[in-house]
Design a protein around this motif. Structure first.
Motif, PDB file in Angstrom:
ATOM      1  N   ILE A 144       0.850  -1.187   0.000  1.00  0.00           N
ATOM      2  CA  ILE A 144       0.000   0.000   0.000  1.00  0.00           C
ATOM      3  C   ILE A 144       0.886   1.236   0.000  1.00  0.00           C
ATOM      4  N   GLY A 145       0.542   2.180  -0.857  1.00  0.00           N
ATOM      5  CA  GLY A 145       1.289   3.430  -0.915  1.00  0.00           C
ATOM      6  C   GLY A 145       0.400   4.565  -1.357  1.00  0.00           C
TER       7      GLY A 145
ATOM      8  N   ALA B  16      -4.204  14.737  -8.143  1.00  0.00           N
ATOM      9  CA  ALA B  16      -4.500  14.270  -6.785  1.00  0.00           C
ATOM     10  C   ALA B  16      -3.587  13.108  -6.415  1.00  0.00           C
ATOM     11  N   VAL B  17      -3.218  13.059  -5.154  1.00  0.00           N
ATOM     12  CA  VAL B  17      -2.469  11.923  -4.629  1.00  0.00           C
ATOM     13  C   VAL B  17      -3.480  10.876  -4.168  1.00  0.00           C
ATOM     14  N   LEU B  18      -3.391   9.690  -4.748  1.00  0.00           N
ATOM     15  CA  LEU B  18      -4.345   8.627  -4.467  1.00  0.00           C
ATOM     16  C   LEU B  18      -3.687   7.517  -3.657  1.00  0.00           C
ATOM     17  N   LEU B  19      -4.515   6.804  -2.899  1.00  0.00           N
ATOM     18  CA  LEU B  19      -4.051   5.558  -2.303  1.00  0.00           C
ATOM     19  C   LEU B  19      -3.882   4.538  -3.419  1.00  0.00           C
ATOM     20  N   VAL B  20      -2.826   3.755  -3.345  1.00  0.00           N
ATOM     21  CA  VAL B  20      -2.594   2.718  -4.348  1.00  0.00           C
ATOM     22  C   VAL B  20      -2.334   1.399  -3.629  1.00  0.00           C
ATOM     23  N   LEU B  21      -3.175   0.415  -3.921  1.00  0.00           N
ATOM     24  CA  LEU B  21      -2.989  -0.933  -3.408  1.00  0.00           C
ATOM     25  C   LEU B  21      -2.474  -1.799  -4.552  1.00  0.00           C
ATOM     26  N   GLU B  22      -1.321  -2.417  -4.342  1.00  0.00           N
ATOM     27  CA  GLU B  22      -0.756  -3.353  -5.309  1.00  0.00           C
ATOM     28  C   GLU B  22      -0.893  -4.764  -4.738  1.00  0.00           C
TER      29      GLU B  22
ATOM     30  N   GLU C 292      -3.184 -13.247 -10.452  1.00  0.00           N
ATOM     31  CA  GLU C 292      -3.426 -11.872 -10.887  1.00  0.00           C
ATOM     32  C   GLU C 292      -2.391 -10.941 -10.292  1.00  0.00           C
ATOM     33  N   ARG C 293      -2.159  -9.856 -11.001  1.00  0.00           N
ATOM     34  CA  ARG C 293      -1.339  -8.742 -10.521  1.00  0.00           C
ATOM     35  C   ARG C 293      -2.188  -7.490 -10.713  1.00  0.00           C
ATOM     36  N   SER C 294      -2.597  -6.875  -9.602  1.00  0.00           N
ATOM     37  CA  SER C 294      -3.559  -5.775  -9.670  1.00  0.00           C
ATOM     38  C   SER C 294      -3.038  -4.517  -9.011  1.00  0.00           C
ATOM     39  N   GLU C 295      -3.512  -3.406  -9.532  1.00  0.00           N
ATOM     40  CA  GLU C 295      -3.340  -2.108  -8.886  1.00  0.00           C
ATOM     41  C   GLU C 295      -4.724  -1.488  -8.711  1.00  0.00           C
ATOM     42  N   PHE C 296      -4.968  -0.939  -7.538  1.00  0.00           N
ATOM     43  CA  PHE C 296      -6.208  -0.223  -7.274  1.00  0.00           C
ATOM     44  C   PHE C 296      -5.861   1.216  -6.930  1.00  0.00           C
ATOM     45  N   PHE C 297      -6.398   2.149  -7.718  1.00  0.00           N
ATOM     46  CA  PHE C 297      -6.190   3.575  -7.477  1.00  0.00           C
ATOM     47  C   PHE C 297      -7.434   4.092  -6.766  1.00  0.00           C
ATOM     48  N   ILE C 298      -7.261   4.546  -5.536  1.00  0.00           N
ATOM     49  CA  ILE C 298      -8.384   4.738  -4.629  1.00  0.00           C
ATOM     50  C   ILE C 298      -8.451   6.175  -4.131  1.00  0.00           C
ATOM     51  N   ARG C 299      -9.644   6.750  -4.154  1.00  0.00           N
ATOM     52  CA  ARG C 299      -9.840   8.072  -3.551  1.00  0.00           C
ATOM     53  C   ARG C 299      -9.673   7.955  -2.035  1.00  0.00           C
ATOM     54  N   PRO C 300      -8.733   8.676  -1.452  1.00  0.00           N
ATOM     55  CA  PRO C 300      -8.370   8.415  -0.054  1.00  0.00           C
ATOM     56  C   PRO C 300      -9.337   8.958   0.979  1.00  0.00           C
ATOM     57  N   GLU C 301     -10.198   9.919   0.608  1.00  0.00           N
ATOM     58  CA  GLU C 301     -11.014  10.557   1.638  1.00  0.00           C
ATOM     59  C   GLU C 301     -12.081   9.640   2.207  1.00  0.00           C
ATOM     60  N   ARG C 302     -12.372   8.539   1.491  1.00  0.00           N
ATOM     61  CA  ARG C 302     -13.419   7.646   1.987  1.00  0.00           C
ATOM     62  C   ARG C 302     -12.945   6.209   2.083  1.00  0.00           C
ATOM     63  N   TYR C 303     -11.648   6.010   2.233  1.00  0.00           N
ATOM     64  CA  TYR C 303     -11.150   4.646   2.263  1.00  0.00           C
ATOM     65  C   TYR C 303     -10.092   4.497   3.334  1.00  0.00           C
ATOM     66  N   LYS C 304     -10.164   3.397   4.063  1.00  0.00           N
ATOM     67  CA  LYS C 304      -9.217   3.143   5.134  1.00  0.00           C
ATOM     68  C   LYS C 304      -8.820   1.667   5.109  1.00  0.00           C
ATOM     69  N   PHE C 305      -7.511   1.424   5.190  1.00  0.00           N
ATOM     70  CA  PHE C 305      -7.020   0.060   5.296  1.00  0.00           C
ATOM     71  C   PHE C 305      -6.851  -0.295   6.765  1.00  0.00           C
ATOM     72  N   VAL C 306      -7.267  -1.501   7.106  1.00  0.00           N
ATOM     73  CA  VAL C 306      -7.244  -1.946   8.493  1.00  0.00           C
ATOM     74  C   VAL C 306      -6.500  -3.259   8.583  1.00  0.00           C
ATOM     75  N   LEU C 307      -5.601  -3.361   9.541  1.00  0.00           N
ATOM     76  CA  LEU C 307      -4.850  -4.588   9.781  1.00  0.00           C
ATOM     77  C   LEU C 307      -5.135  -5.043  11.201  1.00  0.00           C
ATOM     78  N   GLY C 308      -5.664  -6.254  11.329  1.00  0.00           N
ATOM     79  CA  GLY C 308      -5.959  -6.787  12.653  1.00  0.00           C
ATOM     80  C   GLY C 308      -4.808  -7.627  13.173  1.00  0.00           C
ATOM     81  N   ASN C 309      -4.600  -7.575  14.475  1.00  0.00           N
ATOM     82  CA  ASN C 309      -3.574  -8.384  15.126  1.00  0.00           C
ATOM     83  C   ASN C 309      -4.169  -9.088  16.332  1.00  0.00           C
ATOM     84  N   ARG C 310      -3.665 -10.268  16.597  1.00  0.00           N
ATOM     85  CA  ARG C 310      -4.077 -11.006  17.782  1.00  0.00           C
ATOM     86  C   ARG C 310      -2.861 -11.318  18.632  1.00  0.00           C
ATOM     87  N   ILE C 311      -3.021 -11.206  19.935  1.00  0.00           N
ATOM     88  CA  ILE C 311      -1.935 -11.570  20.835  1.00  0.00           C
ATOM     89  C   ILE C 311      -1.870 -13.085  20.914  1.00  0.00           C
ATOM     90  N   PRO C 312      -0.696 -13.678  20.636  1.00  0.00           N
ATOM     91  CA  PRO C 312      -0.606 -15.141  20.670  1.00  0.00           C
ATOM     92  C   PRO C 312      -0.984 -15.699  22.044  1.00  0.00           C
TER      93      PRO C 312
END
Length: 240
Positions: A181-182, A200-206, A218-238
């Motif tokens: 993600i960049g 505009a500077v866009l979020l880019v998911l590769e 597949e090899r994909s790129e997603f060019f995303i409007r950043p004002e309405r998009y959020k990436f979330v990463l979940g973590n669990r404590i072992p």
């Protein structure tokens, strides 16, 4: 709700109060989009000036965001993409209850770009789709796929997410993906398609995904409007 016309409380404040309650009750979920000014005018039988005063009041309270040419949204309402879950971009919209659709921009066989010949060979398929939430473009997906995907029927490619299309045609599950993600400035063609400002500077998911047999799916790129998009990463404590 009928407004009290001879109420000491100004009509625009009465409208703001009603909308404030509806926002709190989740009336405008999941997209967060409020009715248009014209729709609010018709609902309450008031002038556009009165509606704009009501929206300005909610804007001052930071309850809404007004986007020129796009509409009015509940403040902070964003699409969330769980990147630690193997899920297509389109699926990530659907599971949150959004009215998500796709529109084909391009679907064709091409010479594989040199950087990806090792993944796909000399020929591959190019699939470009505009991802919509309601009538609002939110992202452009550009995917390189195995060459056998180039004869997909367009109506099917507009209905099914990438992973489902690939599984149906290849008969093999997709079991892993590498994601980066960049953010970067996008070409005018891309900003125009997703209704973003020029330069505009866009979020880019590769994303590079793999079938269970190890072949590249597949090899994909997603060019995303950043004002309405959020990436979330979940973590669990072992567990200990």
């Amino acid at each position: 709700m009928n407004l009290i016309r001879n109420n000491p409380v100004a009509m625009y404040l009465q409208i703001a109060d009603r909308l404030r309650v509806e926002i709190a009750e989740g009336t405008y979920e999941p997209s967060g989009r409020l009715p248009s000014e014209s729709q609010i005018m018709a609902r309450f039988n008031v002038s556009r000036v009165t509606v704009r005063l009501a929206l300005e009041q909610l804007d001052k309270e930071e309850l809404i965001e007004r986007r020129k040419g796009k509409g009015t949204f509940v403040a902070g309402k964003q699409v969330r993409h769980q990147i630690d879950t193997l899920r297509s971009f389109h699926e990530s919209l659907k599971v949150q209850g959004f009215n998500a659709t796709m529109r084909i921009i391009d679907l064709t066989a091409i010479e594989t770009p040199q950087a990806f010949v090792q993944l796909f060979g000399q020929k591959c398929a190019l699939l470009e789709r505009l991802h919509m939430v309601g009538d609002e473009p939110i992202a452009l997906g550009r995917s390189l796929l195995p060459a056998f995907m180039s004869d997909l029927r367009r109506e099917i490619a507009e209905q099914q997410p990438t992973y489902a299309l690939l599984k149906d045609r290849a008969g093999v599950d997709i079991t892993s993906a590498e994601i980066a993600i960049g953010a970067r400035a996008a070409a005018p063609r891309i900003t125009s398609l997703i209704a973003a400002a020029d330069n505009a500077v866009l979020l880019v998911l590769e994303r590079t995904s793999y079938f269970d047999n190890g072949a590249c799916a597949e090899r994909s790129e997603f060019f995303i409007r950043p004002e309405r998009y959020k990436f979330v990463l979940g973590n669990r404590i072992p567990a200990r």
